[in-house]
Design a protein around this motif. Structure first.
Motif, PDB file in Angstrom:
ATOM      1  N   THR A  89    -126.834  27.134  12.952  1.00 10.37           N
ATOM      2  CA  THR A  89    -126.914  27.829  14.234  1.00 10.37           C
ATOM      3  C   THR A  89    -128.337  28.171  14.657  1.00 10.37           C
ATOM      4  OG1 THR A  89    -126.593  29.926  13.091  1.00 10.37           O
ATOM      5  CG2 THR A  89    -124.629  28.868  13.988  1.00 10.37           C
ATOM      6  N   SER A  90    -129.284  28.130  13.728  1.00  9.87           N
ATOM      7  CA  SER A  90    -130.648  28.464  14.151  1.00  9.87           C
ATOM      8  C   SER A  90    -131.171  27.451  15.160  1.00  9.87           C
ATOM      9  CB  SER A  90    -131.586  28.569  12.944  1.00  9.87           C
ATOM     10  OG  SER A  90    -131.703  27.327  12.290  1.00  9.87           O
ATOM     11  N   TYR A  97    -137.056  31.514  16.835  1.00  3.32           N
ATOM     12  CA  TYR A  97    -137.043  31.101  15.436  1.00  3.32           C
ATOM     13  C   TYR A  97    -138.170  30.134  15.096  1.00  3.32           C
ATOM     14  CZ  TYR A  97    -132.512  33.358  15.160  1.00  3.32           C
ATOM     15  OH  TYR A  97    -131.501  34.279  15.194  1.00  3.32           O
ATOM     16  N   THR A 156    -122.722  31.724  19.510  1.00  8.40           N
ATOM     17  CA  THR A 156    -123.330  31.635  18.180  1.00  8.40           C
ATOM     18  C   THR A 156    -123.321  32.971  17.439  1.00  8.40           C
ATOM     19  OG1 THR A 156    -125.442  31.758  19.349  1.00  8.40           O
ATOM     20  CG2 THR A 156    -124.766  29.605  18.543  1.00  8.40           C
ATOM     21  N   LEU A 157    -122.520  33.926  17.931  1.00 15.57           N
ATOM     22  CA  LEU A 157    -122.287  35.137  17.154  1.00 15.57           C
ATOM     23  C   LEU A 157    -121.678  34.768  15.807  1.00 15.57           C
ATOM     24  CD1 LEU A 157    -120.649  37.560  19.782  1.00 15.57           C
ATOM     25  CD2 LEU A 157    -122.999  37.631  18.913  1.00 15.57           C
ATOM     26  N   LEU A 158    -121.955  35.542  14.798  1.00 12.96           N
ATOM     27  CA  LEU A 158    -121.310  35.303  13.508  1.00 12.96           C
ATOM     28  C   LEU A 158    -119.794  35.338  13.658  1.00 12.96           C
ATOM     29  CD1 LEU A 158    -122.387  36.466  10.044  1.00 12.96           C
ATOM     30  CD2 LEU A 158    -120.016  36.763  10.710  1.00 12.96           C
ATOM     31  N   ARG A 198    -132.957  31.862  19.050  1.00 14.57           N
ATOM     32  CA  ARG A 198    -132.751  33.309  18.932  1.00 14.57           C
ATOM     33  C   ARG A 198    -132.460  33.847  20.325  1.00 14.57           C
ATOM     34  NH1 ARG A 198    -136.118  37.670  18.997  1.00 14.57           N
ATOM     35  NH2 ARG A 198    -135.526  39.436  17.686  1.00 14.57           N
ATOM     36  N   LYS A 199    -131.243  33.589  20.766  1.00 13.98           N
ATOM     37  CA  LYS A 199    -130.834  33.974  22.114  1.00 13.98           C
ATOM     38  C   LYS A 199    -129.532  34.755  22.046  1.00 13.98           C
ATOM     39  CE  LYS A 199    -130.911  29.785  23.302  1.00 13.98           C
ATOM     40  NZ  LYS A 199    -130.967  28.407  23.794  1.00 13.98           N
ATOM     41  N   ALA A 200    -129.435  35.776  22.885  1.00 15.81           N
ATOM     42  CA  ALA A 200    -128.210  36.574  22.938  1.00 15.81           C
ATOM     43  C   ALA A 200    -127.117  35.758  23.615  1.00 15.81           C
ATOM     44  CB  ALA A 200    -128.464  37.874  23.691  1.00 15.81           C
ATOM     45  N   GLU A 201    -126.244  35.182  22.824  1.00 12.29           N
ATOM     46  CA  GLU A 201    -125.160  34.359  23.349  1.00 12.29           C
ATOM     47  C   GLU A 201    -123.902  34.602  22.528  1.00 12.29           C
ATOM     48  OE1 GLU A 201    -127.359  30.381  25.099  1.00 12.29           O
ATOM     49  OE2 GLU A 201    -126.775  30.441  22.991  1.00 12.29           O
ATOM     50  N   ILE A 202    -122.777  34.500  23.163  1.00 15.23           N
ATOM     51  CA  ILE A 202    -121.521  34.733  22.460  1.00 15.23           C
ATOM     52  C   ILE A 202    -121.200  33.596  21.500  1.00 15.23           C
ATOM     53  CG2 ILE A 202    -119.010  34.821  22.797  1.00 15.23           C
ATOM     54  CD1 ILE A 202    -119.511  36.657  25.190  1.00 15.23           C
TER      55      ILE A 202
END
Lengths: 352, 352, 352, 352
Positions: free
Chosen positions: B186-187, B12, B197-199, B191-195
């Protein structure tokens, strides 16, 4: 410098106009009116403008709008038409963000907006403010009725399929059965104290509304007919309220005719929009997202033909407050004053 | 034109740097690197940049960073310090958005970041990138370790209470018991694939995290000590994850000393920041909101003293990706290259 | 079956009461009143109740509230106190979700709510509705003034540190300098047409409000004094508006005294709340999140002592509409009618 | 009591099953498996279950699933079919929330899911789990492949128009050109570490996805053909990602045939669903909203015919995790074990 006045600057299109115009190199905002807020600094209501816009709201009388070069109406329907004649007398160009100068048929206007049109003569000369369709007319216009937010997305999404410029006069689609499934963020409902768009109501929620009939339906149909050059247009338009602030996503469904079955629609769209600074035809297979235009005047379009069948799906995104309203206004203003069309509209979308 | 390279542009802060630098009148972005994405157009990953940034990601080797005037590191911790020496040899100025050049104590760095510092000598000369505090040093720096997002809000929120410039050396507050209750969108998590901070996880939800100890704690304490000119600083720092994308809101609580009880803190703050282009001390009684700086480099502060008691409450908002990261970087770059500090940073906040 | 009437059921606490009471095995809802909506089916206004609640709104006259066993007031402040006397005459128990029976000092009431109290005698007998603190009194009460949403989280978060039951009369903390940094979802503002809580305003945004003084401040202070059994209580209370619908997160900061420095606070809390069905003391190091209680009557608490210092941080979450309002009401009603306290309140939180 | 095992309980359908089953009066959850989380208390991963579910995750071996009466698979595709034979040998009834037992054509299965089906014989006997359509077959089934989330909304939205029960065998609509414009919250994407569904990416954003072809397309088409009793079904299905957690809204567009032009569709739907406990046909002119079913097993439908034309618009909402997944599973389980269909499924939607 163009001297600009804004009538009714307390809504979202008003503050968005201020954001854009305050950064416009050829504009001087000379007045912004609000009867209820007269005397209050604009930046007190909109702290995002602190340090950047020093104006106070004034009454219409104090605003001396007659001395402006251009006046934007960011007002409820009915206000612009009441003031248009006077302004035109003083050679002030008018850009209306409401619907007073959109519908050419005064009966339709009365039916959908519940008021009689007070100046049919001005309406007759008014130009529909959608630069990609009406550029030359806008350049010469004294009065522009800016296209609505949904209508912008639907018309630009369908124009390449309907305009004789690209179709060569062939009927590529069944124009009588067009479907527009459109989704809007809540800012489209305006800055009004209402229960339905409270965060507690509209957040974590999704719903359609006005399926029976929405004011933008006649505007879109009128626009599509004008683009197509014929009257064989029927539209089912279903708007939805989406839990986000800005953005419109229109998903358009059209049925291809026999004559339309063998074309390369990706190419058709790319060709149609090749010189348009604000329209981005995305690569084949794309899924445009609303945030990719958040805060910018861009509109992005993708074309799909699922399974190679006879249904074409067109995806269109825009920021309803920029390309769907205030940015469109600035774009038209640029044309009316002979400026490069992108002047003051080069903001890159804020994403994430 | 300043030739700028960006290392690691897939997060980001990377895309935000691109948004800002692509609109900067004195910058030419010459390269953006990503090993994993080499060859991919930047605008394919970030459609918001379509039509505005034509670069592709390249490998670090291809990027010829040594030929740049300045290189930004928008990378995980540890990358900048591995490449700094080589770049300095070629007279390239370095701006690190990660933490490699923030903490002056290499032991603290190793403790909080889990790696040894690989170039303590460069760390020693590096300047902490918070222009409002360190302006003169930044102008002369070859290496700037940009202040973190939370630390920016806390330090600028407290500086007027601690800096001898405004306190005249008096202890106005109990520096050993400062509380910062901070909230971030959350930014800030990247920008990482993590559970977490999922919407689906972070939306319609609120929670604190890292109460035991957050990496920004030692950075803030170091900064406050430097501002105060003494070591009597103790901080309880509790960060919270807020269901929004951008924005930090720090609510700061300090206890006034006897010496501090009779001051006008509104005036103290206004005076301290009167010449700062990006710091807005709001009128007494204000409640700044994060959206009022969304997408802009501004920081807004309000000072409260509830009930006239001995507790001062300072409210601070910033956009964590702009003033808390990439905008801060551009601001420092402007200083390092002798440009007006606001060059390329005049965006008005996007609100609503 | 307990015959229950609800006065003013058009707000969020009203619909939440209906959700809970419609599933309560010992309750029959006999009337729900609303002057403005009389004659309208409740499920027309609240489609979530379609098929489950068949009542229509009625006028207060038609409602025959005097024949109820209990009446809930989900009304603006001032309504319950106007009707209390009459109801008590008919042996109807009263549960007020508004503030009419919270503040014991009528001057404080007048100061914060802007109206004179109309029945100080009933106020005198009214019991503060926070079951974990006042259980025995509630069992015998005819009138319960239910604890407010923020006050519930702050009082239950601090009770173990103040109550002589757990402190043995020692001053463990500096009671004069308590800080409550509280965050609420927008449903706490009620179902009212207001601009400030529109999704377009409150979404993707964060701000403090009422820092100068919030109506819950005197209520909390009164409650903490009652719990502590002394008057040495000073509170800085800063509420914040969070972009979510339901949930309150209070982050509480207290300074330990010398006498309090050597205690195991995890144990203290676990012991204090060991028999409470709705209070969950989470394991050491936890960060409770609001969604973990969404739609349930639970309250979760975690205790932190960052760095082993003298500042204790207590994190508390609740659903403001359940444990902070309607669930609390049902819990108290259960007590008042001799039912098991958890009757009708066994909903598991809806998460995600 | 029915002894139930859950395979793979770490996703959203898993935790939702736990929420529902833990409150089900006729169920005892005896095991929940997860290889990666074995030994961890379920309530540690899902704090919403603290105090309500005391199980730990176990390995499949320890779980003794063969001793269960029923086993739910809340797993990725491919897991259930690998374990089905063994379980059936032990007379365990199987309910699969994934797609292993949905598509009857093994070639279609292989094409869309990328794996060969490992037990076509069991697939052959498996019953499609959509109680409103397949009730009698489900009652006798040993294996139920539960309907997907989107497919549930589309099939129940269209069944009255296609089923010979209500059409009397007439073709009321052009079945070859059905359009389903569907919108889902992000929980539909599962609890997986992915960038695309981060709050920072998916919040304040809207987009279509998988327009080229989504796995639910063949499932829906298969289902509609079965309902209609013929193969003249063509569907354009466009799913969209909506910035909310739970909820699906399908907007369905069908063209009426000559034979279908004179019917009262409101009545047709009301009649078709008059005895269904979970299907609510709303009054004419309604706009169902997803939150009206949040957390409940309900599905709400409204029928529109804009302008009285030949296009019918059907609006359908459901909670994708309840009626679209776990609630559907419990509903089918009730049928399989001879319980009243609504047992354990009487939750009222949580709204707001």
């Amino acid at each position: 410098m163009i001297k600009v006045g804004i009538v009714g600057g307390t809504g979202y299109t008003g503050v968005e106009l201020l954001r854009l115009l305050a950064q416009h190199p050829e504009v001087k905002i000379v007045a912004i009116t609000s009867r209820t807020e007269a005397g209050i600094p604009v930046a007190e209501m909109f702290p995002s403008l602190r340090g950047r816009v020093d104006l106070k709201f004034t009454t219409p009388d104090e605003a001396k709008l007659n001395e402006c070069d251009a006046v934007f109406f960011a007002t409820p329907h009915g206000v612009a038409m009441a003031q248009a004649k006077e302004l035109l007398t003083h050679n002030v160009k008018i850009l209306d963000l409401a619907a007073d100068f959109r519908l050419k048929d005064v009966k339709e206007f009365a039916k959908w907006y519940g008021i009689e049109h007070s100046c049919p003569d001005i309406l007759a000369e008014a130009v529909y403010g959608l630069a990609e369709i009406n550029r030359e007319a806008i350049k010469k216009a004294r009065v522009v009725g800016l296209a609505g937010c949904y209508p912008t997305s639907v018309q630009l999404g369908l124009a390449p399929l309907l305009s004789p410029k690209s179709t060569g006069g062939k009927q590529l689609i069944d124009g009588n059965h067009i479907i527009s499934d459109s989704k809007s963020g809540t800012s489209g409902a305006g800055r009004k104290a209402e229960i339905g768009t409270l965060l507690s109501e509209a957040s974590d929620n999704f719903k359609a509304y006005s399926v029976k009939g929405h004011r933008h339906l006649p505007e879109i149909v009128q626009g599509l007919k004008a683009i197509a050059g014929h009257d064989q247009i029927g539209l089912t338009f279903v708007p939805h309220l989406t839990p986000m602030v800005r953005g419109i996503h229109s998903t358009l469904y059209v049925r291809l005719t026999e004559a339309g079955k063998d074309l390369d629609y990706q190419k058709l769209y790319e060709s149609f929009y090749q010189n348009e600074p604000f329209v981005d035809v995305m690569p084949s297979g794309s899924h445009p997202e609303t945030r990719s235009v958040r805060g910018s005047n861009g509109i992005r379009i993708a074309i799909h033909r699922p399974g190679g069948g006879d249904t074409l799906v067109i995806l269109v995104v825009e920021d309803n407050l920029v390309k769907g309203a205030s940015g469109q206004g600035v774009q038209c203003m640029n044309l009316m004053f002979g400026l490069p069309e992108t002047t003051g509209l080069t903001q890159i979308a804020v994403s994430p």
